[in-house]
Each structure stands twice: as structure tokens, then as C-alpha cells.
Design a protein around this motif. Sequence first.
Motif, PDB file in Angstrom:
ATOM      1  N   LEU A  83      21.674  46.978  46.910  1.00 34.46           N
ATOM      2  CA  LEU A  83      21.771  45.321  47.348  1.00 34.46           C
ATOM      3  C   LEU A  83      23.112  44.463  47.002  1.00 34.46           C
ATOM      4  N   SER A  84      24.278  45.727  46.134  1.00 37.10           N
ATOM      5  CA  SER A  84      24.837  44.964  45.648  1.00 37.10           C
ATOM      6  C   SER A  84      26.584  45.963  45.876  1.00 37.10           C
ATOM      7  N   ASN A  85      27.723  45.529  45.636  1.00 37.97           N
ATOM      8  CA  ASN A  85      28.873  46.272  45.339  1.00 37.97           C
ATOM      9  C   ASN A  85      29.614  47.275  44.096  1.00 37.97           C
ATOM     10  N   CYS A  86      28.537  46.517  43.423  1.00 37.95           N
ATOM     11  CA  CYS A  86      28.722  46.439  41.859  1.00 37.95           C
ATOM     12  C   CYS A  86      29.384  47.564  41.171  1.00 37.95           C
ATOM     13  N   GLN A  87      29.302  48.693  41.916  1.00 38.89           N
ATOM     14  CA  GLN A  87      28.708  49.806  41.436  1.00 38.89           C
ATOM     15  C   GLN A  87      30.527  50.536  42.011  1.00 38.89           C
ATOM     16  N   ILE A  88      31.670  49.348  42.793  1.00 41.66           N
ATOM     17  CA  ILE A  88      32.475  50.101  43.307  1.00 41.66           C
ATOM     18  C   ILE A  88      33.668  49.105  41.996  1.00 41.66           C
ATOM     19  N   VAL A  89      34.621  50.691  41.486  1.00 38.16           N
ATOM     20  CA  VAL A  89      35.609  50.022  40.246  1.00 38.16           C
ATOM     21  C   VAL A  89      37.546  49.660  41.205  1.00 38.16           C
TER      22      VAL A  89
END
Length: 647
Positions: free
Chosen positions: A476-482
Motif C-alpha cells: 500500500l505504500s513505499n514507506c520502506q524506502i530509506v
Amino acid sequence: MGRVQIHDLHFGLIPTHQLQTQKRGDPTPPRIVTGNVGTRIGIEIDLLSLYPFSSPLLCKTLPSPPAPIPKLIRKTLFGIESTQSDFAEMDSHLTAPNRSRSSQTPSPSHSASASATSSLHKRKLAAVASEDHAPPSSFPPSSFSADTRDGALTSNDDLESISARGADSDSDADDSEDAVVDDDEDDFDHDNNSSIRTFTTARLESGGGGSGSVRNMKLKTENPTVKIENTDGGKDGGAPGSGSAGPTGATAAVGSTMAGITTKEDVKIFTENIQTSGAYSAREESLKREEEAGRLKFVCYSNDGIDQHMVWLIGLKNIFGRQLPNMPKEYIVRLVMDRSHKSVMVIRRNQVVGGITYRPYVGQRFGEIAFCAITADEQVKGYGTRLMNHLKQHARDVDGLTHFLTYADNNAVGYFIKQGFTKEIHLERDRWHGYIKDYDGGILMECKIDPKLPYTDLSTMIRRQRQAIDEKIRELSNCQIVYPGIDFQKKEAGIPKKVVKVEDIPGLKEAGWTPDQWGHTRFRSLIVSADNTTNQKHLTGFMRSLLKSMHDHVDAWPFKEPVDARDVPDYYDIIKDPMDLKTMSKRVESEQYYVTLEMFVADVKRMFANARTYNSPDTIYYKCATRLETHFQSKVQSGLQSNTKIQ
Ligand SMILES: CC(=O)SCCNC(=O)CCNC(=O)[C@H](O)C(C)(C)COP(=O)(O)OP(=O)(O)OC[C@H]1O[C@@H](n2cnc3c(N)ncnc32)[C@H](O)[C@@H]1OP(=O)(O)O
């Protein structure tokens, strides 16, 4: 959507560290809820502080006839300081229906009424008295004594027959390793808790025989009959592989190491980038690793006469004695050594660290936890939780139990709640009532044992749940991208060395930021253009005029330059965040520092606050600060108003 921390930019508190996008895995995955499964997971925790009882929990389950204590164990333990008294205690307990030790004989003045627990004692004594007239229990009052005497004789016989072996074992190097060493034991033996002594003596010396008085002490008179577990029913109780379903008093060894019970599915766990586990999982995983490395083991034994098991049981008894000071020692010995009770113990370096003694009512498919304790210096390290998890798994898989009941000590209610126990008893009353007795003090708690949960491998299960949730979030999101951080070095006056455009912040646009979100400011009326450069010029112009207005003011002289430490030696000891008009001017002219008016205003306020902190109200500096600040505020207001009019 990725997220970055941009709030600092808005409020003038640009950190000296690198501005970084939020770490992968955030926000914290939703709380894992698996229902009331007898663990902390998904359990709602009550507040228990208002529990009204304060009297100690004194007595637990009905003992079945105790098994004899093999003499070999006596021999082994004679080498151990302070355990001799345990045997004296056990011997006297097993051979004499009434016991009196000089140290315990109460003087008339040393009565229950003189004790802090006097009312409790009175209740106990009243119960003892009423028991004499109570209807006969289905648990034969004399059976325990008779059996005890037989047991003692058997024990003595055993002693004769194995004395030679015991003598040999004295010189056995392993003896020292087998020895039960309990630092607390001295204290325990010399424990002079008068209330307990009074209570114990009253209990032991009152009529009805040793075992009967023990039962009486907590049995409420309205519940005089006590059901006896139909041990045959244990065979029906679905206890596959159980060695515990034999007749009471004739039970063979029921012990087993518990490692074999552990469910081990070889499922690959993806741990990369998953938020590290919480304290619960971390402790469980750490102890599990200790088990796998062989440094820690959880075992379950009852009084089976095997030397090592008996040594451990004695060690556990010592821990109970120390950790449950309100529990009569004799009673602890009796239940731990009772063959219908089992003890799950945590063993480290061949020493008992703690354990739980419980009685499985196999036919009723529930167990009653009699004692539970971890040795003093090992508490709150997760042993209690892991122990309980092993217990649940063993009780379910070996005994076929579905529930646990316990009278929890008031002080330990919080612990039991964290292990999935509740004060509400859902187990049908027929299944437990009469099997366990009502007690004064403590609180009856229940735990349902989940039929499927891998109790000894919960941390793996939690990890898998985290992984599943994490994967769902990624869908659902790309919040894993650092994203990489920003090089944000400063030069003079805290001005950034390099201009950092907001839109250049890695990940910001990807997180959904658009230029029209720039400048969330209370002084938004200043920002009249969608173009950032124009906005900055407006802002710089306004701040420049404010600075000039202050600079030209008659009260500005103390603030024009940074305070000279040679003139005011202690100034920088007191004022850690100095500010002056010259520094502010540099920041304004850089056109990089003050990206909002709030940042500028914050510096002005700090400058005046510093003056009022260092100087007393009657000084000229203090007064200048107040007057100049008033002037500044009026200039800001009029500037904002005229700017609004222009629009
Ligand atoms: C039926 C009976 O025997 S009742 C008497 C129970 N025994 C005692 O009170 C004896 C003294 N206490 C002990 O021996 C131990 O502290 C035990 C057995 C109660 C708990 O064992 P521990 O190894 O300390 O438990 P563990 O480290 O696994 O702690 C589990 C959680 O319970 C909490 N906890 C431990 N003891 C207590 C307590 N007495 N009250 C409230 N919470 C507690 C811990 O803080 C921890 O919480 P967290 O997970 O949020 O950090």
C-alpha cells in the motif's frame, strides 16, 4: 507513501544533524492481536491496584499423600549447608502427624492477636476448630498421615540400602555440581517471621493431624467437601504420552525435558528491514537461543526418586521458600514432593533458577498452579514468562489440559495478567469447584491454554506476523524506502554552507509533497507568491526592516554585538544559546537561514529572554530588553497589517 521529517524546516529548528527520511518500517506496524490465547499478545491488561485483600496467600492445593524422600538425596544434600534442616523438616513432617519445633513454639503472648496478620490467624484457627466438626471430607484425613508414616519407613529402608552408594557419592566430583546452592537459604532457614511461625505452629499443633490441619487452614467452612481427582480419568483426558496419569501416590516418573515438545517448523523468516521485536520477543528469543545452545533447559519432574530430579526439586523448594515468605515451609515441601504435583523448572548450569509447581487434574482437564517463583537475582529477565510458556505447552501436549487456575498472590497478579491470566473465571464451575479450595487472600485467576499456539516459539510466530503486516504495508505504500540524508553543514552564525532547496530533499516529492505546501506559517500573508524566490525576497526585506528598526532604537545598544566574555566572564556559563542583532543580521543577509518569519521571531525572543535571564529586573539591560521588545512587537504587527493591505 514515504515520509520525511520536514517539521524542523518550518519552525526554524533546522537540526545540526542530517535530515533523514523516516526509517523503513515506520510507522510501527499495527499491534498484533491474536485473541485471548494465554499470552501477553492481545491481552487487555486490567488495573489491579485496587484489589482489596492484603492478607497473604497462605495455602494452595490439597496435597495427595507425599512420596518418601529417598535417602540418597539426603546424603547428597548433607553436603550442602542449610539443607539439613530441610530434611529434618521433611522427616518430621513425614513421620509425625503433629510437629513442634522449639523455635516455632509460640508463647502465649506470641499469639495471632499480636501479629500483623492477627485477623487472618484467627480465621485460620477458627477454620481449624470448625473442621473438627465439619462433615467428613472425601479426602480421608488420616490417609495422609498413614501414608506419610509408611513413606518415612520406606525412606529409612532406602537409606539403609543405599548408604554405601551415598558414601561413594561423597567423593564424587560431580557432587559439587549437583549441589543445590541457594544463596537465600540461610535467610530462609533463619526466617523469623513471627506471624508465619505462629500460624504454622497453630496449624501443626491443632488437632486433626498434620495433613488435616494443613487443609483446614485455608478451607472455608462453607466448602468442607473436597473432590478427589479421578486419576483414571486421566487416561480419558487425552494426555498422549503422559506419564502422569497413574494412580495418585503410585505415579512413576513424570518428568521429561521439555525441549522435545517445542514445535519447530522450518519456515524461513525474513527479518531484513522488519522492525526489531519488542522487549517480549527479544527476551523470548534470547532465552530460546540459550536453550538451543544447551546453556538453559526447562524440565518437568515430580518426585520420582531419581537423584538429579530430586536435587532440582529441593532447589526449587528452597526458591519457593525464599520467594513466598508467607507460605509455610512445610507446606511448600509437601506439595513440591507430592507425587500428584509436577514442577516445571528452569535449569541453568545445573542450578535451578526457578519453577512452577502445579497439580494437573487430568480428568478435569485443568491444572492448578500451586507455586511459582524465580530466584531473586534472576527476576524480570524473562524467565518467568518463558517458564509459563513451557508450562502451558507441556500441560497442553502432555497432560491434555485446557486451563490453568491459580490463587495468585496479590503482588504477582500483574505478572499473571501478563501471562494471559484473568480474574474472570470462564471455566465451567463443575470442572473446578471442589478440586481447588477457596483461600483467604490472593485472587483466583484463570488462563485458557490455546489449543494451537506454539507457546515455546511465540517469538517466531510474532516475527511472522510482523513480516506479514510489513508486506501488506509495502503493498500500500513505499514507506520502506530509506533515502540518504542531507549534507547540512554550517558556517558562521549557523548559516548552512550549502543552500538546500526543499524540493531537493530526497524522498520529499515521492512522499507526496508539492511546492504549494511550502511555508505553513502564521505569517502566511507575507507569502504572496507561489514562487519561492519571490517569497524569500519578501521575507528578507521584512526582516531587514525589522532589524534596522531595532538597531536604530535608543535601547538597542546592549544588543548590537555579541556579549564579550572578557567583559562578562560568566555570561556564557549561564546563557547557553546567545543571540544578538549582529548575528541575526548575518543570518538575514545570507537569505538561507530564516526560511520562515517564525525562525526570525524566535531568535529575537531568545535575545530578549537571555537578557532577562542574566540580568535582574532593576538593571538597565533588563529594562532595555523589555522596551525594545515592545517596540519590535509593534513593528511586526504594523508590518504584517500593511502587507495585508497591499494584498
Ligand atoms: C501462585 C503463586 O505462586 S503467586 C506468587 C508468585 N511468585 C512471587 O510473587 C515470587 C516473587 N516473584 C517472582 O518469583 C517472579 O518475579 C515472578 C515469578 C512473579 C515473575 O518471574 P520473572 O522472571 O520476574 O518474570 P518475567 O521477567 O518473565 O516478567 C514478565 C513480566 O511480568 C512483570 N512482572 C514480573 N513480576 C511481577 C510482579 N510481581 N507484579 C507485576 N508484574 C510483574 C515483568 O515486569 C515483566 O513485564 P514486561 O514484560 O512488561 O517487562
